[in-house]
Write an enzyme that holds these catalytic residues in place. Structure first.
Site, mmCIF file in Angstrom:
data_model
loop_
_atom_site.group_PDB
_atom_site.id
_atom_site.type_symbol
_atom_site.label_atom_id
_atom_site.label_comp_id
_atom_site.label_asym_id
_atom_site.label_seq_id
_atom_site.Cartn_x
_atom_site.Cartn_y
_atom_site.Cartn_z
ATOM 1 N N LYS A 160 0.831 -1.206 0.000
ATOM 2 C CA LYS A 160 0.000 0.000 0.000
ATOM 3 C C LYS A 160 0.861 1.250 0.000
ATOM 4 C CE LYS A 160 -4.401 -0.888 2.178
ATOM 5 N NZ LYS A 160 -5.261 -0.567 3.309
ATOM 6 N N GLU A 202 0.777 -4.888 4.221
ATOM 7 C CA GLU A 202 -0.310 -5.196 5.142
ATOM 8 C C GLU A 202 -0.757 -6.625 4.868
ATOM 9 O OE1 GLU A 202 -2.925 -1.584 6.038
ATOM 10 O OE2 GLU A 202 -4.266 -2.881 4.912
ATOM 11 N N LYS A 203 -1.302 -7.289 5.852
ATOM 12 C CA LYS A 203 -1.885 -8.614 5.618
ATOM 13 C C LYS A 203 -3.103 -8.415 4.720
ATOM 14 C CE LYS A 203 -4.071 -12.192 8.413
ATOM 15 N NZ LYS A 203 -3.781 -13.328 7.575
ATOM 16 N N ILE A 205 -6.684 -9.384 3.596
ATOM 17 C CA ILE A 205 -7.840 -10.127 4.121
ATOM 18 C C ILE A 205 -8.677 -10.573 2.926
ATOM 19 C CG2 ILE A 205 -9.728 -10.076 5.801
ATOM 20 C CD1 ILE A 205 -7.576 -8.812 7.306
ATOM 21 N N LYS A 239 -15.277 1.700 -5.375
ATOM 22 C CA LYS A 239 -16.656 1.287 -5.101
ATOM 23 C C LYS A 239 -17.580 1.476 -6.306
ATOM 24 C CE LYS A 239 -15.604 3.012 -0.540
ATOM 25 N NZ LYS A 239 -15.537 4.241 0.265
ATOM 26 N N GLU A 277 -13.250 4.111 7.755
ATOM 27 C CA GLU A 277 -13.441 2.881 6.975
ATOM 28 C C GLU A 277 -12.822 1.678 7.690
ATOM 29 O OE1 GLU A 277 -13.688 4.642 2.466
ATOM 30 O OE2 GLU A 277 -11.812 3.699 3.046
ATOM 31 N N ARG A 295 -13.687 14.093 4.328
ATOM 32 C CA ARG A 295 -14.478 14.878 3.367
ATOM 33 C C ARG A 295 -15.849 14.251 3.223
ATOM 34 N NH1 ARG A 295 -14.411 10.777 -0.348
ATOM 35 N NH2 ARG A 295 -12.432 9.709 -0.512
ATOM 36 N N VAL A 298 -18.727 10.201 -1.801
ATOM 37 C CA VAL A 298 -19.628 10.006 -2.944
ATOM 38 C C VAL A 298 -20.925 9.338 -2.470
ATOM 39 C CG1 VAL A 298 -19.902 8.791 -5.151
ATOM 40 C CG2 VAL A 298 -17.682 9.754 -4.538
#
Ligand code: ADP
Length: 450
Positions: A160, A202-203, A205, A239, A277, A295, A298
């Site tokens: 990431k 990161e792991k 998932i 998304k 999140e 912010r 959407v």
């Protein structure tokens, strides 16, 4: 400090600019919009009280020019600036520049944006707030360090970008064979997108849902939440469909997640609306902090539907120093809401953007059907910006009714000209997995729909 906003500058375009205009009209606030040359004839340009051309179509010459936007806002005698989402919305320096110029920034202060805009810093903050985070490393500066980190975390893992956003700079790695090339390309992509090539590991998932909590906080230390949204239907970490509430959560887990979100927000002394999140591991039923978006999102309309709160109006009111609306603490979830993003993209051709003229546009309408869109028949989608044509949002008593309502609405939505994602969205909603709430974040990519 309370300060009435009389005139607000919109530093954005498209559907969110229209959404801000609507909220301002309801609050008796005049609007001034800064538009690029390509957006001169856009709907927001026509509907704002005043329109100022801020430069050529390219974003670097217009929507991303912070100083220029401030000059335009000051010149038009605005007292506030709404950044929408994208563009400068999560640039700490823009929030700071507004404050220095005596303009209310409709968003959090620069400090919160700075901390939350750096994934590694925000993870440290979440840990300090006592919130579980995905097992991860610090910044990885060398290939040797990368090898050591993988030994700790195991496969699959996820590279990431620390400054990441929009899924850029992210790479899932399944085996050692792909590790170094994924590392190089994640670094490169992060540098191109954010001017910072810091990455960490990161792991990953595998069997997870994306669930996020909408929070809202005023300048006087009052915090509240507006429940969760589930956004597990994704392509390349972006998304496509969002809903509220999430059928994956029982009340106990929901309350724990809300508590965790509020703890993160309080730890950074957050003011304004924001979204915390989480990734929810279906195998272990644990949820982990992912990031905080500082912010308006959407997908905020699904929350508006199930809570009856106009989030953009509340955001503006809080920015002008009003105390948090007390009603918010007493809200119960009302029914179910789904939002579909309608993009000008060709799903049969690797989602290539399809700008151009809309020759026919017959949107669905009816009770509890909402369309947030800046498009109309005859409008030409410019090639310079993102491909979001609009968001179709429905509200019903139950999830099943909401799905059926959305399918009917999509079925009656006629768009000629650019290819769109409408038929793909319909297929997803019609799938048994969606109906049974079995969608996970990598479901679409594993399905045969794309
Ligand atoms: P960005 O800021 O680029 O949007 P996020 O951290 O918010 O990145 O993650 C975007 C999406 O990537 C998530 O919604 C989820 O689908 C996926 N994701 C992120 N972290 C993980 C993880 N550790 N394991 C599995 N999926 C993840």
């Amino acid at each position: 400090m309370k300060k009435k906003i009389k005139r607000l500058f919109i530093a954005n375009r498209g559907e969110i600019a229209l959404r801000i205009i609507k909220a301002c009209k309801g609050l008796n606030i005049e609007t001034v919009i800064g538009v690029s040359e390509a957006d001169r004839d856009s709907l927001p340009a026509k509907l704002a009280d005043q329109t100022i051309c801020i430069g050529p179509a390219q974003v670097d010459s217009s929507y991303l020019r912070a100083e220029l936007l401030i000059t335009a806002a000051k010149g038009a005698k605005c007292d506030a600036v709404h950044p929408g989402y994208g563009f400068l919305a999560e640039q700490a320096s823009f929030s700071r520049l507004c404050a220095e110029n005596d303009l209310i920034f409709v968003g959090p202060n620069a400090k919160s944006i700075e901390v939350m805009g750096d994934k590694l810093r925000s993870i440290r903050l979440a840990k300090k707030a006592g919130v579980l985070t995905v097992p991860s490393t610090r910044a990885i500066q060398s290939k040797d360090r990368l090898m050591e980190a993988v030994k700790q975390l195991g496969y699959p893992c996820l590279l990431k970008a620390s400054s990441g956003g929009g899924g850029r700079g992210m790479r899932v790695v399944h085996s050692e064979q792909d590790l170094v090339s994924a590392y190089e390309s994640a670094k490169q992509e992060a540098f191109t997108a954010f001017g910072n090539n810091t990455v960490y590991l990161e792991k990953y998932i595998e069997n997870a849902k994306h669930i996020e909590i909408q929070i809202i906080a005023d300048q006087y230390g009052n915090y509240a939440h507006l429940y969760e949204r589930e956004c597990s239907v994704q392509r390349r970490y972006q998304k496509l469909i969002e809903e509220a509430p999430s059928s994956a959560l029982d009340n106990l887990t929901r309350n724990k997640m809300i508590d965790a979100a509020l703890r993160v927000a309080k730890k950074v002394q957050y003011v304004n609306v924001g979204t915390v999140e989480f990734i929810y591991d279906l195998d272990t039923q644990d949820f982990y902090f992912l990031e905080m978006n500082t912010r308006i999102q959407v997908e905020h309309p699904v929350t508006e539907n199930i809570t009856g709160i106009d989030i953009v109006k509340e955001q503006i009111k809080i920015s002008s120093g009003e105390v948090l609306n007390e009603k918010i603490n007493k809200i119960c979830i009302d029914g179910h809401s789904i939002e579909c993003r309608i993009n000008a993209e060709d799903p049969d051709n690797n989602f290539i953007p399809t700008p151009g003229k809309i020759t026919r546009w017959i949107p669905p309408s009816g009770k509890n059907i909402r369309l947030d869109s800046h498009c109309y028949e005859g409008y030409s989608i410019p090639p310079y910006y993102d491909s979001l044509m609009g968001k179709l949002i429905v509200h019903a008593n139950t999830r099943e009714q909401a799905i059926n309502k959305m399918l009917d609405a999509l079925n009656g939505f006629v768009v000629n000209g650019p290819k769109t994602t409408i038929s793909l969205i319909s297929k997803i909603l019609s799938s048994d997995d969606f109906k049974e709430s079995k969608i996970t974040t990598n479901w679409l990519e594993k399905s045969n729909l794309i």
